[in-house]
Design an enzyme around this catalytic site. Sequence first.
Site, PDB file in Angstrom:
ATOM      1  CG  ASN A   9      -3.201 -10.797   9.775  1.00 19.76           C
ATOM      2  OD1 ASN A   9      -4.297  -9.833   9.475  1.00 19.76           O
ATOM      3  ND2 ASN A   9      -2.107  -9.611   9.192  1.00 19.76           N
ATOM      4  CE  LYS A  11      -1.898 -11.853   5.880  1.00 15.20           C
ATOM      5  NZ  LYS A  11      -0.998 -11.947   5.344  1.00 15.20           N
ATOM      6  CG  HIS A 111       0.385  -6.940   7.644  1.00 16.98           C
ATOM      7  ND1 HIS A 111       0.781  -7.246   6.399  1.00 16.98           N
ATOM      8  CD2 HIS A 111       0.856  -7.913   8.339  1.00 16.98           C
ATOM      9  CE1 HIS A 111       0.939  -7.803   6.295  1.00 16.98           C
ATOM     10  NE2 HIS A 111       0.395  -9.158   7.576  1.00 16.98           N
ATOM     11  CD  GLU A 113      -0.768  -9.061   3.390  1.00 17.06           C
ATOM     12  OE1 GLU A 113      -1.972  -8.697   4.453  1.00 17.06           O
ATOM     13  OE2 GLU A 113      -0.451 -10.100   3.753  1.00 17.06           O
ATOM     14  CD  GLU A 183       3.809 -11.111   9.952  1.00 19.61           C
ATOM     15  OE1 GLU A 183       3.055 -11.654  10.444  1.00 19.61           O
ATOM     16  OE2 GLU A 183       3.600 -10.336   9.099  1.00 19.61           O
ATOM     17  N   GLY A 189       2.708 -15.245   2.884  1.00 15.94           N
ATOM     18  CA  GLY A 189       1.837 -16.142   2.037  1.00 15.94           C
ATOM     19  C   GLY A 189       2.918 -17.152   0.745  1.00 15.94           C
ATOM     20  CB  SER A 225       5.185 -19.448   5.183  1.00 14.46           C
ATOM     21  OG  SER A 225       4.805 -19.112   4.124  1.00 14.46           O
TER      22      SER A 225
HETATM   23  P1  13P Z   1       0.991 -15.978   6.245  1.00 10.18           P
HETATM   24  O1  13P Z   1       0.812 -16.761   7.722  1.00 10.18           O
HETATM   25  O2  13P Z   1      -0.282 -16.258   5.467  1.00 10.18           O
HETATM   26  O3  13P Z   1       1.916 -16.220   5.974  1.00 10.18           O
HETATM   27  O4  13P Z   1       0.914 -14.586   7.044  1.00 10.18           O
HETATM   28  C1  13P Z   1       1.612 -14.154   7.722  1.00 10.18           C
HETATM   29  C2  13P Z   1       0.836 -13.106   8.532  1.00 10.18           C
HETATM   30  O5  13P Z   1       1.107 -11.867   7.508  1.00 10.18           O
HETATM   31  C3  13P Z   1       0.007 -12.270   9.079  1.00 10.18           C
HETATM   32  O6  13P Z   1       0.278 -11.427   9.942  1.00 10.18           O
END
Ligand code: 13P
Length: 269
Positions: A9, A11, A111, A113, A183, A189, A225
């Site tokens: 992803n 982002k 997601h 976010e 997640e 992150g 992560s």
């Molecule tokens: P990270 O791997 O940067 O922690 O992000 C995970 C994520 O949100 C994947 O959708």
Amino acid sequence: MEEIYLIGNWKMNMLPADVLAYFDKFLINLRKYINTKKEKRDIKIKTLDAVKTIFAVPYIDMFYANLYANEEKRIEIAAQNVFHIDEGSYTGEVSPLMLKSIDIKYSIIGHSERRKMGETSKDIFQKANALLKHNIVPIICIGESKDEEEKKKTKEVLKKQIKEIMENINDKNSMQKIIFAYEPLWAIGTGKHCSKDKANENILYIKEVLKEEGIENPKVLYGGSVNAENAREYIETKNIDGLLVGGASLKHTEFLKIYVEIIKVLNKE
Ligand code: 13P
């Protein structure tokens, strides 16, 4: 052999020029790795075929990313979000019909976010229904916050998130295709990945709830992560059907290392 998903992803990262640079190198290295394994007769084609490698890219990058996916069938392109209506006066939105028209087969929805920006369970099930209508696989993200985890509410939260969506999926046949991604918000992150045991336990629970909701063979990925050092332990648990990778997917070398870790597990190396 069960399929294992490796989804990057990106982002809101990567300009179109970066996409070209990324895939030029990623695909050369991927093919080099695969050809070496084949020359040494060290791998079965069905093992390679079992890994579904997907890049969830920004809309602006899709055209370029698709050029590479057309050329290399081992990679596929996904959306990171979608609107729930096919066309009309919805400034700034992108519809499932549009994704379908350029042959996009997956879209992440829900997601954390985006939930933080106000996306609700209703938005998510509407998007899931709209995607399924076009035969696009929804990849639905769920997970608990740090606070919920500390208060030992993880399972309660996961069950609520699943039920609010699944009870509103219209087509009981096509819903079998839905993929879920666990997640935990506190792992995204932060560099603090969820232990494999906890991820395994929560994913088993998610699968139980999904079965209650009528998904016969639920697919659930882990995200948060993930990197080349910890990827293997998740895949080895067997209950985890793949990885949703954020930060580590932005570097083609790191993402390829994760791919190699998955192959090693499947190939029993
Ligand atoms: P990270 O791997 O940067 O922690 O992000 C995970 C994520 O949100 C994947 O959708």
